[in-house]
Enzyme design. Structure first.
Site, mmCIF file in Angstrom:
data_model
loop_
_atom_site.group_PDB
_atom_site.id
_atom_site.type_symbol
_atom_site.label_atom_id
_atom_site.label_comp_id
_atom_site.label_asym_id
_atom_site.label_seq_id
_atom_site.Cartn_x
_atom_site.Cartn_y
_atom_site.Cartn_z
ATOM 1 N N HIS A 308 0.914 -1.102 -0.162
ATOM 2 C CA HIS A 308 0.181 0.053 0.053
ATOM 3 C C HIS A 308 1.062 1.176 -0.011
ATOM 4 O O HIS A 308 2.006 1.420 0.679
ATOM 5 C CB HIS A 308 -0.803 -0.011 1.242
ATOM 6 C CG HIS A 308 -2.024 0.864 1.082
ATOM 7 N ND1 HIS A 308 -1.941 2.293 1.546
ATOM 8 C CD2 HIS A 308 -3.302 0.804 0.671
ATOM 9 C CE1 HIS A 308 -3.162 2.756 1.165
ATOM 10 N NE2 HIS A 308 -4.080 2.033 0.759
ATOM 11 N N ASP A 366 -7.821 -5.182 0.422
ATOM 12 C CA ASP A 366 -8.568 -6.231 -0.737
ATOM 13 C C ASP A 366 -8.060 -7.909 -0.776
ATOM 14 O O ASP A 366 -8.391 -8.578 -1.666
ATOM 15 C CB ASP A 366 -8.231 -5.529 -2.170
ATOM 16 C CG ASP A 366 -9.482 -4.338 -2.416
ATOM 17 O OD1 ASP A 366 -10.387 -4.576 -1.760
ATOM 18 O OD2 ASP A 366 -9.053 -3.390 -2.978
HETATM 19 N N1 ACO Z 1 4.442 -7.521 -4.621
HETATM 20 C C1 ACO Z 1 5.710 -7.467 -4.964
HETATM 21 N N2 ACO Z 1 6.227 -6.359 -4.713
HETATM 22 C C2 ACO Z 1 5.674 -5.553 -4.555
HETATM 23 C C3 ACO Z 1 4.507 -5.291 -4.159
HETATM 24 C C4 ACO Z 1 3.652 -6.459 -4.370
HETATM 25 N N3 ACO Z 1 2.202 -6.458 -4.157
HETATM 26 N N4 ACO Z 1 3.853 -4.003 -3.996
HETATM 27 C C5 ACO Z 1 5.077 -3.259 -3.984
HETATM 28 N N5 ACO Z 1 6.192 -4.279 -4.203
HETATM 29 C C6 ACO Z 1 7.614 -3.563 -4.226
HETATM 30 C C7 ACO Z 1 7.878 -2.943 -5.532
HETATM 31 O O1 ACO Z 1 8.274 -3.688 -6.588
HETATM 32 C C8 ACO Z 1 8.937 -1.829 -5.142
HETATM 33 O O2 ACO Z 1 10.036 -2.617 -4.943
HETATM 34 P P1 ACO Z 1 11.561 -1.897 -5.239
HETATM 35 O O3 ACO Z 1 11.567 -0.670 -4.060
HETATM 36 O O4 ACO Z 1 12.662 -2.621 -5.278
HETATM 37 O O5 ACO Z 1 11.333 -1.196 -6.524
HETATM 38 C C9 ACO Z 1 8.372 -1.596 -3.627
HETATM 39 O O6 ACO Z 1 7.661 -2.796 -3.221
HETATM 40 C C10 ACO Z 1 7.653 -0.334 -3.332
HETATM 41 O O7 ACO Z 1 6.473 -0.521 -4.337
HETATM 42 P P2 ACO Z 1 5.771 0.893 -5.297
HETATM 43 O O8 ACO Z 1 5.126 0.247 -6.293
HETATM 44 O O9 ACO Z 1 6.916 1.778 -5.415
HETATM 45 O O10 ACO Z 1 4.838 1.272 -4.106
HETATM 46 P P3 ACO Z 1 3.404 2.091 -4.419
HETATM 47 O O11 ACO Z 1 3.253 2.829 -3.238
HETATM 48 O O12 ACO Z 1 3.833 2.780 -5.800
HETATM 49 O O13 ACO Z 1 2.305 0.999 -4.958
HETATM 50 C C11 ACO Z 1 0.794 -0.296 -4.593
HETATM 51 C C12 ACO Z 1 1.551 0.534 -3.891
HETATM 52 C C13 ACO Z 1 0.225 -0.047 -6.183
HETATM 53 C C14 ACO Z 1 -0.410 -0.580 -3.784
HETATM 54 C C15 ACO Z 1 1.484 -1.705 -4.770
HETATM 55 O O14 ACO Z 1 1.833 -2.060 -3.671
HETATM 56 C C16 ACO Z 1 0.570 -2.627 -5.596
HETATM 57 O O15 ACO Z 1 0.812 -2.799 -6.671
HETATM 58 N N6 ACO Z 1 0.189 -3.714 -4.847
HETATM 59 C C17 ACO Z 1 -0.648 -4.755 -5.479
HETATM 60 C C18 ACO Z 1 -1.801 -4.210 -5.959
HETATM 61 C C19 ACO Z 1 -2.744 -3.974 -4.779
HETATM 62 O O16 ACO Z 1 -2.980 -4.739 -3.939
HETATM 63 N N7 ACO Z 1 -3.493 -2.774 -5.014
HETATM 64 C C20 ACO Z 1 -4.661 -2.271 -4.027
HETATM 65 C C21 ACO Z 1 -4.233 -1.283 -3.037
HETATM 66 S S1 ACO Z 1 -5.479 -0.853 -1.844
HETATM 67 C C22 ACO Z 1 -6.614 0.124 -2.650
HETATM 68 O O17 ACO Z 1 -6.237 0.741 -3.670
HETATM 69 C C23 ACO Z 1 -7.801 -0.239 -2.438
#
Ligand code: ACO
Length: 432
Positions: A308, A366
């Site tokens: 998140h 979720d």
């Molecule tokens: N699985 C694996 N790796 C992940 C995940 C994941 N679900 N989420 C983040 N990471 C990693 C990224 O690859 C990144 O790694 P790095 O630093 O080596 O590049 C690091 O963790 C930070 O992630 P970001 O994408 O930069 O974080 P951001 O805040 O931009 O994204 C998000 C947040 C979109 C929720 C992301 O965690 C994700 O895609 N999760 C899966 C989708 C999801 O569950 N979305 C629902 C969110 S809740 C809602 O909106 C209701």
């Protein structure tokens, strides 16, 4: 932290300038950078707005490090335990919890207005039965924008109030119409003798001219999910509603824009994506392979329902939903759910894994919600539609706050231009 202003120095001129620090009631303070361009000719750069407050807001507070979420100062755990969704809508929209009379009147108002006009219902005819219901819902909201085109003046409070009521009352009806369309069933209008969640379930699953029976745990679970999804401060879809609303657009169209933004798998669409992922993971034995895929930088796969932008701790909503998930499955006689078993094991493995620990990746709201929706008979493509019904409360609260805020200007970010400098135009015959 002090409440002193920040002093920055222009490295070219040595000139010192102040950035005013502004304090909220709790949580991080902000540096006011509004004059930095006019005074220093420089923009701030913050892709994804991870460190930017786009507005002042009184509605929802999140402390992501400590897993705290409050609506209007009330912790989510308390609201989830003791309130109905309409009480929470009233709270988000009016700032205070209703007393019993106010709640009775509000419930009646919402129920009385729940019929959709025929022209809005006719929107369905333009969609095939295999359409995604999020695109249908978004189109129906735009159709509402057309229908209420002449009766919504955003500068008039009474017309804004009618808009607020229409959205909370009619979006469930539109969602149910979309659901019945994609499941080849004829539309079933609202039953005004039922409560908000019971009516949604009846419009989804009821049959014309026959008594509607449902398990009370289904409406209890739906009520809880709607409360937990009702608001989450300046998330992607809410910021979209604020951004589009800032141009003065018809607010039904702004809500439609919110629905569109919510649809994406990185946002509200994650609930559908989680179930797709759990289905794809054939058995518990394959979980390690998927966890490895999620950690592989060269693989676009991510663990859906994990991570998140704001929570760097267990999402407090996920903890509440996890508990309800067990209760629902138990009461609906699906105690042995292979999907839930896979989810629990996946969570256990990921929470012990160095990659997820280091990056503070925990289950989000979720991760478990889709399992509950499935258990109460809602198909995958409708999960995000239910989320949208809930988030309408937050979108409205933010839209109203924005409209009344004297600081509101049209949302218009700037950019760091990295394209070509001025070059000569070649006539087509001279181009290679
Ligand atoms: N699985 C694996 N790796 C992940 C995940 C994941 N679900 N989420 C983040 N990471 C990693 C990224 O690859 C990144 O790694 P790095 O630093 O080596 O590049 C690091 O963790 C930070 O992630 P970001 O994408 O930069 O974080 P951001 O805040 O931009 O994204 C998000 C947040 C979109 C929720 C992301 O965690 C994700 O895609 N999760 C899966 C989708 C999801 O569950 N979305 C629902 C969110 S809740 C809602 O909106 C209701």
């Amino acid at each position: 932290m002090t409440d002193k202003n920040y002093i920055l120095e222009n490295p070219d001129t040595g000139e010192k300038f102040f950035l005013k620090k502004d304090l909220g009631s709790i949580g991080p303070s902000v540096l006011d950078v509004t004059s930095i361009y006019s005074k220093q000719g420089i923009f701030t750069f913050d892709p994804g707005f991870a460190a930017t407050a786009s507005c002042k807001s009184d509605i929802t507070y999140i402390d992501g490090e400590n897993g705290i979420l409050m609506y209007r100062g009330y912790p989510i755990e308390v609201l989830a335990k003791s309130s109905s969704f309409l009480e929470v809508c009233f709270l988000l929209l009016n700032g205070e919890l209703p007393n019993q009379d106010e709640l009775n009147n509000y419930e009646k108002l919402i129920s009385d207005n729940s019929n959709l006009d025929k022209t809005v219902l006719n929107t369905l005819k333009g969609f095939k039965n295999d359409a995604h219901p999020m695109s249908i819902l978004s189109a129906m909201l735009n159709s509402m924008a057309a229908f209420y085109h002449d009766s919504i003046d955003i500068n008039k409070e009474d017309q804004r109030n009618t808009f607020n009521t229409n959205i909370i009352s009619q979006v469930p009806t539109a969602a149910a119409a979309a659901f019945r369309h994609i499941t080849n069933k004829s539309f079933l209008g609202p039953d005004k003798s039922l409560g908000y969640c019971e009516n949604i379930l009846k419009m989804f699953f009821g049959e014309k001219d026959s008594e509607f029976k449902f398990d009370p745990i289904s409406s209890e679970a739906l009520n809880l999910l709607l409360i937990l999804h009702a608001d989450h401060e300046q998330n992607c879809s809410t910021s979209t509603v604020r951004m589009s609303g800032s141009s003065g657009v018809n607010p039904y169209a702004a809500i439609s824009a919110g629905v569109t933004a919510l649809w994406g798998p990185a946002h509200g669409g994650a609930n559908e994506a989680v179930i797709n992922m759990l289905d794809e993971i054939g058995s518990i034995d394959e979980i390690d392979t998927y966890v490895d895929k999620a950690k592989d930088k060269n693989d676009p796969f991510r663990l859906m329902g994990f991570g998140h932008r704001v929570y760097k701790n267990y999402d407090p909503r996920a903890a509440i939903i996890r508990e309800m998930c067990h209760k629902v499955l138990e009461q609906l006689g699906e105690k042995n759910s292979p999907t839930l078993d896979k989810a629990i094991k996946l969570e256990e493995i990921a929470l012990k894994d160095e990659y997820f620990i280091e990056k503070n990746l925990y289950p989000n709201v979720d991760f478990y919600s889709g399992i509950i929706y499935q258990a109460i008979g809602i198909p995958k493509s409708m999960f995000t539609v239910i989320f949208a019904i809930a988030r309408c409360a937050g979108w409205l609260a933010h839209w109203n706050e924005m409209i009344k805020d004297p600081l509101t200007r049209i949302g218009r970010p700037r950019q760091l231009y990295t394209g070509k400098r001025k070059r000569n135009y070649l006539p087509i015959k001279d181009r290679r």
